[in-house]
Design a protein around this motif. Structure first.
Motif, PDB file in Angstrom:
ATOM      1  N   LYS B 156       0.825  -1.208   0.000  1.00 56.99           N
ATOM      2  CA  LYS B 156       0.000   0.000   0.000  1.00 56.99           C
ATOM      3  C   LYS B 156       0.862   1.262   0.000  1.00 56.99           C
ATOM      4  N   GLU B 157       1.867   1.271   0.849  1.00 57.24           N
ATOM      5  CA  GLU B 157       2.769   2.427   0.908  1.00 57.24           C
ATOM      6  C   GLU B 157       3.490   2.621  -0.431  1.00 57.24           C
ATOM      7  N   ARG B 158       3.921   1.513  -1.016  1.00 60.27           N
ATOM      8  CA  ARG B 158       4.646   1.622  -2.283  1.00 60.27           C
ATOM      9  C   ARG B 158       3.744   2.088  -3.410  1.00 60.27           C
ATOM     10  N   LEU B 159       2.463   1.685  -3.373  1.00 51.94           N
ATOM     11  CA  LEU B 159       1.549   2.143  -4.418  1.00 51.94           C
ATOM     12  C   LEU B 159       1.341   3.658  -4.314  1.00 51.94           C
ATOM     13  N   ALA B 160       1.143   4.121  -3.092  1.00 55.71           N
ATOM     14  CA  ALA B 160       0.973   5.562  -2.897  1.00 55.71           C
ATOM     15  C   ALA B 160       2.227   6.293  -3.382  1.00 55.71           C
ATOM     16  N   GLU B 161       3.360   5.757  -3.026  1.00 51.56           N
ATOM     17  CA  GLU B 161       4.620   6.372  -3.425  1.00 51.56           C
ATOM     18  C   GLU B 161       4.771   6.411  -4.943  1.00 51.56           C
ATOM     19  N   THR B 162       4.388   5.324  -5.584  1.00 49.07           N
ATOM     20  CA  THR B 162       4.524   5.252  -7.039  1.00 49.07           C
ATOM     21  C   THR B 162       3.629   6.283  -7.718  1.00 49.07           C
ATOM     22  N   ILE B 163       2.428   6.458  -7.193  1.00 46.10           N
ATOM     23  CA  ILE B 163       1.536   7.471  -7.756  1.00 46.10           C
ATOM     24  C   ILE B 163       2.182   8.854  -7.629  1.00 46.10           C
ATOM     25  N   ILE B 164       2.770   9.130  -6.473  1.00 38.63           N
ATOM     26  CA  ILE B 164       3.459  10.413  -6.275  1.00 38.63           C
ATOM     27  C   ILE B 164       4.656  10.544  -7.234  1.00 38.63           C
ATOM     28  N   LEU B 221      -6.914  13.287  -5.982  1.00 39.96           N
ATOM     29  CA  LEU B 221      -7.832  14.127  -5.218  1.00 39.96           C
ATOM     30  C   LEU B 221      -7.186  14.653  -3.939  1.00 39.96           C
ATOM     31  N   ASN B 222      -6.255  13.896  -3.395  1.00 37.12           N
ATOM     32  CA  ASN B 222      -5.664  14.300  -2.113  1.00 37.12           C
ATOM     33  C   ASN B 222      -4.194  13.890  -2.052  1.00 37.12           C
ATOM     34  N   ILE B 223      -3.379  14.744  -2.653  1.00 38.68           N
ATOM     35  CA  ILE B 223      -1.954  14.436  -2.776  1.00 38.68           C
ATOM     36  C   ILE B 223      -1.281  14.346  -1.412  1.00 38.68           C
ATOM     37  N   GLY B 224      -1.661  15.250  -0.528  1.00 37.60           N
ATOM     38  CA  GLY B 224      -1.066  15.249   0.816  1.00 37.60           C
ATOM     39  C   GLY B 224      -1.259  13.916   1.518  1.00 37.60           C
ATOM     40  N   ALA B 225      -2.497  13.398   1.429  1.00 36.28           N
ATOM     41  CA  ALA B 225      -2.782  12.127   2.105  1.00 36.28           C
ATOM     42  C   ALA B 225      -1.993  10.985   1.466  1.00 36.28           C
ATOM     43  N   LEU B 226      -1.855  11.036   0.147  1.00 33.95           N
ATOM     44  CA  LEU B 226      -1.067  10.000  -0.534  1.00 33.95           C
ATOM     45  C   LEU B 226       0.391  10.039  -0.075  1.00 33.95           C
ATOM     46  N   GLN B 227       0.918  11.259   0.042  1.00 35.35           N
ATOM     47  CA  GLN B 227       2.302  11.392   0.497  1.00 35.35           C
ATOM     48  C   GLN B 227       2.458  10.861   1.906  1.00 35.35           C
ATOM     49  N   LYS B 228       1.434  11.098   2.721  1.00 34.32           N
ATOM     50  CA  LYS B 228       1.492  10.628   4.095  1.00 34.32           C
ATOM     51  C   LYS B 228       1.495   9.103   4.134  1.00 34.32           C
ATOM     52  N   ILE B 229       0.637   8.482   3.311  1.00 35.13           N
ATOM     53  CA  ILE B 229       0.620   7.012   3.243  1.00 35.13           C
ATOM     54  C   ILE B 229       1.977   6.488   2.776  1.00 35.13           C
ATOM     55  N   ALA B 230       2.534   7.175   1.777  1.00 35.79           N
ATOM     56  CA  ALA B 230       3.831   6.744   1.248  1.00 35.79           C
ATOM     57  C   ALA B 230       4.927   6.952   2.284  1.00 35.79           C
ATOM     58  N   SER B 231       4.603   7.772   3.302  1.00 35.64           N
ATOM     59  CA  SER B 231       5.588   8.193   4.318  1.00 35.64           C
ATOM     60  C   SER B 231       6.939   8.484   3.691  1.00 35.64           C
ATOM     61  N   ILE B 232       6.866   9.363   2.712  1.00 35.87           N
ATOM     62  CA  ILE B 232       8.077   9.814   2.048  1.00 35.87           C
ATOM     63  C   ILE B 232       8.860  10.676   3.016  1.00 35.87           C
ATOM     64  N   TYR B 233      10.071  10.275   3.237  1.00 34.30           N
ATOM     65  CA  TYR B 233      10.878  11.072   4.149  1.00 34.30           C
ATOM     66  C   TYR B 233      11.749  12.025   3.349  1.00 34.30           C
ATOM     67  N   ASP B 234      12.164  13.042   4.042  1.00 37.58           N
ATOM     68  CA  ASP B 234      12.913  14.120   3.411  1.00 37.58           C
ATOM     69  C   ASP B 234      14.228  13.588   2.842  1.00 37.58           C
ATOM     70  N   ARG B 235      14.419  13.813   1.540  1.00 41.83           N
ATOM     71  CA  ARG B 235      15.647  13.306   0.911  1.00 41.83           C
ATOM     72  C   ARG B 235      16.648  14.422   0.653  1.00 41.83           C
ATOM     73  N   SER B 236      16.592  15.467   1.440  1.00 46.23           N
ATOM     74  CA  SER B 236      17.471  16.599   1.153  1.00 46.23           C
ATOM     75  C   SER B 236      18.921  16.264   1.446  1.00 46.23           C
TER      76      SER B 236
END
Lengths: 236, 236
Positions: B156-164, B221-236
DNA sequence: CGTATCCTTGAACCATGTCAAGCAATGTGG
DNA sequence: CCACATTGCTTGACATGGTTCAAGGATACG
């Protein structure tokens, strides 16, 4: 010749390894200054994910673990570096903060190479740039294989494959023991699984007479069968 | 200017992209000859894993899918390439056979670059070599992130991430639809899961009002929520 | 407009993860 | 060099996320 903690270091030894092979001795000395070589003890952190770096390291001896810190601090081991390998160079080249951490797995001698020295040599010696491109490209090819296998193979297949990878990278002694000491947890962190799963599968392998285990040392009894389980396909 | 299948092509347009930015127009023309640019239709194979190659391609327009063939022919998508990206260069640099296949996902114009032309330019223009090193290093960094996520995150997390990821790579139109058409099976082949799992999770996302689906088009519809599911961490 | 490809859903199964608890080995400091 | 602490190893029981198989419906495209 320099003497660090009773260990002799001879920088021109590094020339035997591919990425430095086109350098003259004076170019190599320009890149790697003896007083930039230091010894590191097991467990020491060489650099930490997210740090800004001013250069990278060449491994003169020892073993370094390169890993990313993932979800809830779980480490994902990307690779192990040994004599002749360079570590941390990716971030220097890409100009980003370092995207992995490096920790000593077996006491090591590392030589530091300043970014400036690298870039000035890249500008002067195009063959060196090409050799470095080849090195990074190889690593990228391996990363792509890794992605495919972690995505498609079972934990058992990946464990067998990892054992073969460790044999190919570090070799085995006269008694067929792997020349690297690695914990069950570290095996799990290469494979991307739970420590308990590794333990169960290692004991399956032991029951099937593929390996023997003495503490943290793994003895390979049937390499062919392990390769078959790993279903390693020809990467020619 | 050249005219291929009623589509204008202007090679100097490619200079806007980073890896070619340090080239003079004459260097660029030496590298990419207009008569080496061709159009390709959806579904066409550009090159096939294991082949020996004499050069690589630069994408002028369209979308190319880069994948490895894994267990029992299952494809593992490594990335999608779009205008300005180069494909197949890794094998040219490493001197190995090509380790991935490339297939047209959206009608494309590709320019072929001969290995010889590449190496001769690398020898002449050190800044270009450095730019290319930076490109490969970036890709290697992304591969390392990919390895960690595929090893540690849930489907699930990877799917959200892939969409992002698809949004970031290809953008969205005024109605928030992703600018790339992708089948469920292809999504599964990025994520490393079964097609059925992707279908079930997409309909979860739909029920949770995160996306809307019209055939193969995905509306965010809700990019923020998708990013949260993906739990993308800061890659700076 | 028909055929191939893609999508969807349900049901059953199983590989792997998680939690818990005890033991073994290793390393450290007094 | 011993004793204690820490870290690593092992096993069992159980939960579950994800796969697989099957079958029917929808969609896209020549």
């Amino acid at each position: 010749m320099d003497n660090i903690n009773n260990t002799l270091i001879n920088i021109s030894n590094l020339k035997q390894y591919s990425v430095f092979k086109s350098l003259t001795n004076s170019e190599l000395e320009e890149l790697i200054q003896e007083n930039n070589c230091n010894s590191y003890k097991k467990g020491q952190i060489i650099y930490h994910e997210g740090n800004r770096v001013k250069g990278f390291y060449c491994v003169y001896s020892g073993i370094i673990k390169i890993f990313k810190t993932g979800i809830e601090g779980k480490e994902q081991i990307i690779r192990f570096a040994k004599a002749g390998d360079i570590i941390g160079y990716r971030s220097v080249l890409s100009g980003e903060n370092v995207c992995t951490s490096a920790k000593v797995n077996e006491d090591a001698l590392l030589c530091f190479i300043k970014s400036d020295a690298l870039f000035s040599l890249l500008r002067k010696n195009p063959q060196f740039a090409i050799d470095l491109l080849k090195l990074v490209s190889n690593e990228l090819g391996e990363a792509n294989v890794f992605i495919t296998e972690i995505a498609q193979k079972s934990v058992k297949e990946r464990l067998a494959e990892t054992i073969i990878y460790l044999k190919d990278s570090f070799g085995i002694d006269k008694e067929n023991y792997l020349n690297i000491i690695i914990t069950r947890e570290e095996l799990a962190n290469i494979i991307g699984t739970a420590t308990e799963s590794v333990i169960r599968l290692l004991s399956d392998f032991k029951n099937e007479k593929l390996i023997e285990i003495k503490g943290r040392k793994i003895k390979l009894l049937n390499i062919g069968a392990l390769q078959k389980i790993a279903s390693i396909y020809d990467r020619s």
